[in-house]
Every structure is written in C-alpha cells, then in structure tokens.
Design a protein around this motif. Structure first.
Motif, PDB file in Angstrom:
ATOM      1  N   GLU A   1      -9.097 -11.834  -4.095  1.00  0.00           N
ATOM      2  CA  GLU A   1      -8.300 -11.427  -5.254  1.00  0.00           C
ATOM      3  C   GLU A   1      -8.445  -9.941  -5.568  1.00  0.00           C
ATOM      4  N   SER A   2      -9.663  -9.448  -5.591  1.00  0.00           N
ATOM      5  CA  SER A   2      -9.913  -8.048  -5.934  1.00  0.00           C
ATOM      6  C   SER A   2     -11.275  -7.668  -5.389  1.00  0.00           C
TER       7      SER A   2
ATOM      8  N   PRO B   1      -8.342  -0.382  -3.923  1.00  0.00           N
ATOM      9  CA  PRO B   1      -6.909  -0.034  -3.897  1.00  0.00           C
ATOM     10  C   PRO B   1      -6.705   1.438  -3.558  1.00  0.00           C
TER      11      PRO B   1
ATOM     12  N   GLU C   1       1.447   0.261  -8.440  1.00  0.00           N
ATOM     13  CA  GLU C   1       2.094   0.101  -7.138  1.00  0.00           C
ATOM     14  C   GLU C   1       3.558   0.519  -7.175  1.00  0.00           C
TER      15      GLU C   1
ATOM     16  N   VAL D   1      -6.594  -4.831 -13.700  1.00  0.00           N
ATOM     17  CA  VAL D   1      -5.788  -5.440 -12.643  1.00  0.00           C
ATOM     18  C   VAL D   1      -4.305  -5.208 -12.943  1.00  0.00           C
ATOM     19  N   GLY D   2      -3.924  -5.348 -14.219  1.00  0.00           N
ATOM     20  CA  GLY D   2      -2.556  -5.063 -14.621  1.00  0.00           C
ATOM     21  C   GLY D   2      -2.192  -3.606 -14.395  1.00  0.00           C
TER      22      GLY D   2
ATOM     23  N   LYS E   1      -1.822  -3.030 -10.612  1.00  0.00           N
ATOM     24  CA  LYS E   1      -0.588  -3.657 -10.136  1.00  0.00           C
ATOM     25  C   LYS E   1       0.623  -2.819 -10.542  1.00  0.00           C
ATOM     26  N   SER E   2       0.629  -2.346 -11.775  1.00  0.00           N
ATOM     27  CA  SER E   2       1.722  -1.503 -12.252  1.00  0.00           C
ATOM     28  C   SER E   2       1.801  -0.215 -11.444  1.00  0.00           C
TER      29      SER E   2
END
Length: 569
Positions: A319-320, A286, A381, A374-375, A378-379
């Motif tokens: 997925e990742s 990421p 972003e 992952v959370g 995602k946050s």
C-alpha cells in the motif's frame, strides 16, 4: 573458522536500541540469554523517543480494566477490512495472538507499564470491527531521575513539543499551560510542572518528567539496567558474518577499532528502517522523493542494506512504503529549521481546509496524519500538491492555533516575516504568494462554508467518523469539524509529507526470521521494528501501529532465539 577469530562471543547480538531492539534484548535476557545490545548513536530510543509512545495492541486485559473491553476477533475483522489481499496474514495472526501476552509479560517482568485509552479511536473507524477505545495504550509517565547518569542516554523529544526549551508537554497539559490562570486546577498543575522543571535544570539539561515515547524508552532502558544488559554506544554494525548461508555474527565498530562478535543464537536487526538512506528512499518512496523525514539522523537503512547484502528480500509493503506525517517548516533567523508535525491539534478543528496548488481540497483534513499525506501524495500525481496549504482565518488561530503558532497568539509578525505564515485580507490575495489558483481557492472556501453551515461535508465526509469528531471541537455545532471560514484576515501554512517510519522493509516470518530470496529463512538472522516490513502492509489502522508490532515482534524474536540455536559457527 576457530574461536580465536572472534573478539567477543554472546548468545544474541541486537543491533539498534529503538523500541524493538530494546524489547528484543530485554526479553532475551529475561529468558536467560547472554545479550549484547549495540547502538549506532550515543542515545537509545530512535523514533520511539520522539513519538507519542502509544502502542496499538488489541484484545488486552488492560483494555478491559479501562472499561473498554476488546477482542482479537473484532480486531481481526477490522484488519481484514483495512488490508487488501492475503499477503502477510500469518504475521498479522501472530501479532494478534501474541499482543495481549506481550503486554502482560512486560508489565509482570519489567518497568514497562501501559494504560488503555478509553477514547482513542481506530483511524479507519467506518470499517467493520473498528474500536473507539481500548486498542491504543499509552505508556505511564516515568521519573527520569531514576536512571541516574544514564538519563542523558534517552533521546530527547522534538523541541517543538517541549515548553521553555526542555519541559515535556502532553496533550492534556496544553490547555492548562495556555491558560494557567483559567482555574485553580490549571494554576496548580502548571505551577507544579514548572517548579519541577526548574529543579531539574539544576542537574539535568532538560525536564525529567517523562511522558509519551520518552517514558516508554526510559522504562525499557531502566529494565535493561536492572538486568545489567550491556549496551555499546557509538557502535554501528559494519557487516554481517555468514558461514555456509547462516549468520553467525557481525562486525561492530568500536572506539578502538572493529570487533568481531560471535552470536550463538543469532543477530537481530533493529536499526530503524529506511530513514535517511538516499538510495532506499529513491527506490521505495514516491517520486519525487519527500525531502523531510522524522527519523533520527543516524537511521540510514543499515539493517536493510546488510540483510539484502546476503540475499534477503526487500518487501515494498504494497500500500505505501512509508508511513507519513504532514509537517510545516519554519526557518529561524540563524538559518536552522524547526519542523512541526501536524498530528491532531489543528487539522481536525472547524474553520480550516487543506488545498493543493489548484486551490482544491483533496482529502478529509480530519483523517489520520498518514491518510492525510496519502491523499496529498495521490493528488500530487496529477496536480502539484507538495506542499499543500492549510487555510484558515484569524479567529481559527485565536481559538486553536496552527502549527507552531499557538492558540491565542496575537503577535504574528515573526511568523509572517519568516515566511511560515502567509497573511492576506482576502482569499484572492492569499492565493498570490504561494501561487494557488485564486478562483478555485475562492470556490473551495465558498463550497466548504456552505457545507459548514449545513453541518455536512458532502465532498469528504469530514466529521463523520469517531476519529474526526474526537479531534474536532465538541463545543462547535452541528459538526465539531466544520465552521465557516471568514471574515478575514486569512492565513495559510505550507505542509509537506514527512516519513515518520518506513513500512517497506525486510521480509520476515512470524518469528522475525529474515526470509531469503531462495524462499526459506536465513539461519541466525532476525529483523524487527522498522527494519522489517510492516505487518499492516503499508496501511495505518490506529494510533501506535508502529510501536505495537515493534514490541510484539521484538518479544517473538527473543522467544524464538531463546529456544533455538543455529550452528556453532
């Protein structure tokens, strides 16, 4: 090309002495091949040596022996509910079908031995086919003294998980070690541990009571020693040698210069995956790229680069591309840092929340380390969430500790002065230093406290799964993962996502053969471990989800190589 152009000829050349590479070399030797194992560093083990040493392999006899019988069918149902799409189905099926046989093969023919955990839940326990225990198998402890002078070749565990500078401590040891006078059992256990450690220090640099990943690596090394499999240390691979589209060998660095190694049955890439490779991290991970990695310093994408250099496919794992662990960082007085992985000892305990810079919760804190990160990513972003902050009160630190601050610690000054631990008398004041929105943080704590009083987390369902509850505090009710935060003083610790392994990697078939961009396998080239794309497509189904496939596909690679020979080269 004539034989005179080669400095050395073997059947199988294995590059990388982590769990996958050691397994491939070990099985190939047992199957009658002449094997050379080359390792870039001066130690074996890679990431496996610093891990918990758990392997996730469903449907084993070991699970039945432990009283928690499991089936491949149930595991297939579970994985089908976790992994989106049909990509990689053949590899998953190969993993499921071979896993139990691999465990039996290793236990019958080598020093490697496992015991199934009766209570080690799958990480996504709300899915069909999930298991509470049996699929996660731990490595049995090992006496490092059995390795003799080769004990120094086993990469040590992370210093943060050793007591007194060199004594390995497992999850079961920690409560006894923290309260050695709490009972006669605790006193005797700790006394034996310390006495053994002090005796070890007379000859060795650290304790020889090996557990977790160190035990797995040591058992693999012991097995290789018994078979006299040659291991070349400080021997990185310079390049693959291909003739007419087939890999026939490789150039390996040697203290006296480069050597050309012919490999009649193939070359196995098991160099550890993406690791610290700057260009692969920038390409696959990421943005912004996480700065921390739990990979060994030598892991730098060597195998992936070499394979892609001859036309292999680099698969992003859907997925990742990474498998993640939340870590806190302490800067020591000498300027060095200590990186602490927050695995299970604090995040799931009652009386703690994780918030982003907006002061809002973004994840179930008690979920697996991978899903927690992952959370976070995602946050991030939409709201700055790297780092995120674990927030608790003084009572939480007394009961459970937080990160490098052990339970019961009363002197917090050095952690506060180092900037590791942020302290304040009120929630609003706590928000100032890390620049968290104070109003939102106050609302988040208030809302969490209302949920804690009711025993139900209405926002993220914390405490609603087996994994959550088993890592919470069973003495806390009505929810083992929820307790009100306060009164003060209050504390916060910054956590960052660190990759513990890469999920993206070289595309392979079910026997570990590297797939070319043209669509077919590259003759004579295999990949396993973190060099190959994750069989779970970037998801993390359970504890040991990297080491399980590493062993299984290391075995499958060796078995395939033992039965096939690619051109004479």
């Amino acid at each position: 090309m004539t034989n005179r152009s080669w400095d050395l000829t073997v059947d199988l050349l294995v590059v990388g002495a982590g769990a996958a590479g050691m397994t491939a070399a070990l099985v190939a030797s047992l199957e009658g091949l002449d094997v050379l194992l080359c390792e870039k560093s001066n130690m074996v083990g890679g990431v496996a040596s610093t891990s918990a040493g758990t392997v996730w392999i469903p449907g084993s006899r070991q699970s039945a022996w432990a009283g928690v019988p499991d089936s491949v069918e149930a595991a297939r149902t579970y994985l089908n509910s976790v992994i989106r799409g049909n990509e990689g189905v053949e590899l998953r099926e190969a993993f499921l079908q071979s896993g139990p046989a691999v465990l039996d093969y290793l236990e019958e023919n080598t020093d490697v031995a496992f015991a199934a955990a009766t209570a080690h839940p799958d990480y996504l326990g709300n899915r069909p086919g999930a298991a509470f225990g049996g699929r996660a198998l731990g490595t049995l402890p090992f006496d490092g003294r059995s390795l003799g002078d080769d004990f120094i070749r086993v990469r040590p565990p992370r210093s943060e998980f050793m007591a007194f500078g060199g004594m390995m401590v497992g999850k079961a040891d920690l409560p006894l070690l923290l309260k050695p006078f709490g009972s006669m059992r605790a006193f005797l256990h700790v006394a034996r541990m310390v006495a053994r450690y002090m005796k070890d220090l007379i000859r060795y640099r650290r304790g020889t009571r090996l557990i977790m990943g160190n035990a797995l690596v040591a058992r693999l090394l012991m097995s290789l020693k018994r078979l006299d499999v040659p291991i070349r240390y400080d021997a990185p691979m310079r390049e693959l040698i291909a003739v007419d589209g087939a890999v026939v060998g490789a150039v390996i660095a040697d203290a006296k210069g480069d050597i050309r190694v012919r490999a009649r049955r193939g070359v196995v890439l098991a160099t550890g995956g993406i690791g610290w490779s700057r260009h692969l991290r920038e390409e696959m991970f990421p943005n912004p790229v996480p700065a921390l990695s739990l990979a060994s310093p030598e892991i730098a994408g060597d195998g992936i680069d070499a394979a892609c250099g001859i036309g292999a496919i680099l698969d992003d794992a859907t997925e990742s591309a990474g498998l993640w662990m939340p870590c806190s960082v302490l800067t020591k007085p000498d300027g060095t840092t200590s990186v602490y992985p927050h695995i299970v000892l604090d995040r799931a305990k009652p009386g703690l929340i994780a918030v982003n810079s907006a002061g809002r919760r973004f994840v179930n804190e008690a979920n697996s380390y991978h899903d927690f990160c992952v959370g976070m990513l995602k946050s991030n972003e939409t709201v700055p969430s790297v780092p995120s902050f674990l927030v608790c009160d003084r009572r939480f630190i007394h009961d459970y500790g937080i990160g490098l601050v052990l339970p019961g610690t009363t002197k917090l000054k050095r952690f506060i002065e180092a900037g590791y631990l942020i302290e304040a008398e009120t929630i609003a004041a706590l928000a100032i230093q890390p620049k968290i929105d104070p109003g939102e943080l106050g609302q988040s704590v208030g809302r969490y406290n209302r949920h804690a009083a009711a025993g139900v987390d209405e926002d993220f369902g914390r405490g609603s799964t087996d994994l959550n509850r088993i890592n919470g505090d069973p003495a806390n009710g009505p929810n083992p993962c929820l307790r009100e935060i306060g009164p003060g003083p209050f504390y916060a610790v910054a956590v960052y996502p660190a990759d513990l392994a890469s999920s993206a990697g070289i595309a392979t078939d079910e026997n570990g053969r590297v797939i070319a961009q043209s669509g077919g396998p590259v003759p004579g080239l295999y990949a396993c471990g973190n060099d190959s794309v994750s069989v779970f497509r970037g998801t993390y189904p359970g504890p040991g989800a990297t080491l399980g496939p590493a062993l299984v596909f290391g075995w499958r690679v060796a078995m395939h190589a033992a039965r096939h020979e690619y051109g004479s080269g």
